[in-house]
Design a protein around this motif. Structure first.
Motif, PDB file in Angstrom:
ATOM      1  N   ALA B  76      -4.401  13.553  -1.041  1.00 22.42           N
ATOM      2  CA  ALA B  76      -3.725  12.290  -1.323  1.00 22.42           C
ATOM      3  C   ALA B  76      -3.172  12.339  -2.730  1.00 22.42           C
ATOM      4  N   GLU B  78       0.751  11.453  -5.275  1.00 22.45           N
ATOM      5  CA  GLU B  78       1.882  10.608  -5.641  1.00 22.45           C
ATOM      6  C   GLU B  78       3.173  11.410  -5.500  1.00 22.45           C
ATOM      7  N   LYS B  92       2.373   6.439  -3.036  1.00 22.58           N
ATOM      8  CA  LYS B  92       1.099   7.099  -2.756  1.00 22.58           C
ATOM      9  C   LYS B  92       1.101   7.564  -1.296  1.00 22.58           C
ATOM     10  N   PHE B  94      -0.482  10.548   1.850  1.00 21.62           N
ATOM     11  CA  PHE B  94      -1.418  11.568   2.336  1.00 21.62           C
ATOM     12  C   PHE B  94      -0.625  12.635   3.083  1.00 21.62           C
ATOM     13  N   LEU B 113       0.317   5.448   1.941  1.00 25.23           N
ATOM     14  CA  LEU B 113      -0.988   4.790   1.848  1.00 25.23           C
ATOM     15  C   LEU B 113      -0.813   3.323   1.487  1.00 25.23           C
ATOM     16  N   ASP B 115      -1.513  -0.331  -0.187  1.00 24.07           N
ATOM     17  CA  ASP B 115      -2.057  -0.806  -1.462  1.00 24.07           C
ATOM     18  C   ASP B 115      -3.420  -1.448  -1.212  1.00 24.07           C
ATOM     19  N   ILE B 119      -7.068   5.548  -3.063  1.00 24.29           N
ATOM     20  CA  ILE B 119      -6.410   6.547  -2.210  1.00 24.29           C
ATOM     21  C   ILE B 119      -7.396   7.556  -1.648  1.00 24.29           C
ATOM     22  N   SER B 122      -8.294   7.571   2.075  1.00 21.19           N
ATOM     23  CA  SER B 122      -7.440   8.233   3.083  1.00 21.19           C
ATOM     24  C   SER B 122      -7.972   9.612   3.451  1.00 21.19           C
TER      25      SER B 122
END
Lengths: 345, 345
Positions: B76, B78, B92, B94, B113, B115, B119, B122
């Motif tokens: 996971a 950015e 964000k 996965f 993902l 909010d 994270i 996930s």
């Protein structure tokens, strides 16, 4: 003098395949029915693979037959005397009378047979074996049109029911049977799309190669009633989301090794497990005697099909209770053709 | 000069348990996203038992990692750059970036993902492991109020999901875990009714005796995710009509013997088969990656429960990609507590 009946008792627990000396033919007094009981003259008795299990002392889902006890089993016959208003002399009934010419049972343990069909059908196609095939296929196998089914012992009363119900529901049906004659019976009488003689293949690998041709789209349902080589051949050919209803396995009854001989087959647990996991297979065992509540549904569906000839059945009828042990030994070796029955009168 | 990323590659195929020299830490150029692709900086990567299987060359449901290839896995992070309108820098996401600090994936292979939740969720409780537990329990286990469930590795992300969902549905839940601390975690944090430390029992027989007390009404669902001794202990305690969802088995990953060590246990196929048959058990295998179509249903049900704290989760976070191999080795030995994650940034 009290009337005499004949029966077959368990003389000794067999090691491996049963032999003559494991059985004894005896004469006994015909029992007298008590309150709520019924005396029946058995016309036909049933021989079934599960009886081999009852001859062992091993813990199982049912108690073993005691040494000296009458061999267990079902039969169809005629009421001679009744102490229950639900039955009268002359009624045709099915009950668990054992390997015997006469038997007494509580009325509530008897099933009255319908007119219009031979009473032998209550032992095979419309009895426990047919019900086993129907239940395992429909309730556990969950057949869907266009799928492929494989069943072994395909000309027996279980396998032939499985194949015919599956065919009627639009599946491709592949029989495995022992010998060319049974294969012919499977396709011509029971309508299988293909039939393989397992004796023609040396090992599971060779049988599997033949199955690959007979089931070109893979196998969605394997109705497991024999174990051993057949199961080993089938397992790698199962399709994703395949179902494996598991009823008794005749191949293992004589060896004590349910699931076949140890070796390279799926009886190597990891092989089975890996297939189950990777292909999302579902294996479900069942003992048909736990499901009698669905027997009326089975009869409602299947009895008319038998009466009209849409479901075929084949019976192999031995004569005389003294020949029951030999017929039973033959059954365990696959020598019978169709449902094995013994005619007693 | 192109930006550099770090990754862990497969240096050698392990024999048995992986060791340091089976892995290599490498620097590589950060890949450039092509048309429709997205570049991601991975913040947290996941470590999961299935990765051990990918290190072998054996035929399986997924291809092995090639020697010199980046170890497979999810992460996971950015978005740094996107060539697809569905993603923008800062999102964000996965994705399956492998054991690497950066990765490029087609946009359609990424999951944005939500909010409001860390994270890391996930990767565990709301990722593949949590989904595995939820799917296996609800779709295959078919839990019913008042039944009893047993699951091993009960404080891991699969087992703890299984236990909590089962508890919420009114089942008695019994945890099996390694060590007193994990047992305490199982009952206090994950709400299991009982927890057994499998290390406290010498063999399957001893564990079974303890299970008999912890599950006085027998076992209706055994969620199978470890194999070996636990399965052997559980099998004879299964109730009629019991269900056994079978997902991956960590106990077998290092030995190649899925289902545990050979011996007297249910890996002796006939023992398993007899239990299946006599008790009408259903065993169904599954590979969770075949069921992503149900992932939204899982998230709909479980994400709110995680957000509200009704479903607890525990994470074990290692720091730095260079520590991923050691953390993975520890995972295979059960040294982690909760979902094993590696923090990369």
């Amino acid at each position: 003098m009290t009337d005499q009946m004949k029966c077959i008792t368990l003389a000794a627990r067999p090691e491996g395949a049963p032999k003559d000396s494991d059985f004894a033919l005896e004469s006994r007094d015909v029992p007298t029915p008590g309150e709520g009981e019924v005396l029946v003259r058995v016309h036909y008795m049933s021989l079934d693979p599960y009886m081999r299990g009852r001859m062992d002392d091993a813990k199982s889902y049912a108690d073993p037959v005691p040494i000296g006890g009458i061999m267990e089993g079902g039969g169809a016959g005629e009421v001679l005397a009744s102490n229950d208003p639900a039955f009268k002399p002359g009624d045709k009934v099915f009950g668990m009378f054992g390997w015997a010419t006469h038997g007494v049972q509580p009325a509530k343990m008897l099933r009255k047979l319908p007119d219009g069909l031979p009473i032998t059908t209550s032992l095979g196609v419309l009895g426990m074996p047919g019900f086993t095939g129907w239940y395992g296929l429909t309730e556990i196998g969950k057949p869907k049109k266009g799928e492929t089914l494989v069943v072994a012992a395909a000309t027996g009363p279980v396998g032939s029911m499985v194949g015919q119900i599956a065919k009627a529901r639009g599946l491709r049906t592949v029989a495995i049977a022992g010998g060319a004659d049974k294969c012919k019976l499977a396709t011509e009488t029971f309508g299988f799309d293909a039939a393989l003689d397992h004796r023609a293949y040396d090992d599971a690998r060779a049988l599997r190669a033949a199955l690959t041709e007979a089931a070109p789209d893979g196998i969605d349902i394997y109705f497991e009633n024999v174990g051993g080589k057949v199961f080993e051949a089938v397992l790698p050919l199962m399709n994703r989301f395949g179902r494996i209803p598991v009823c008794g396995m005749i191949a293992g009854y004589n060896t004590g090794a349910l699931g076949g001989t140890p070796g390279e087959g799926p009886d190597r647990f990891p092989v089975f497990w890996r297939n189950l996991l990777v292909k999302h297979l579902t294996a479900t065992g069942f003992i048909i005697s736990n499901h009698w509540n669905q027997y009326p549904a089975f009869l409602n569906e299947v009895a008319p099909l038998v009466a009209s000839g849409k479901i075929a059945y084949v019976e192999d009828i031995a004569e005389g209770i003294e020949n029951a042990p030999r017929a039973f030994m033959g059954l365990l070796e696959g020598k019978n053709v169709g449902k094995q029955i013994v005619k007693l009168i």
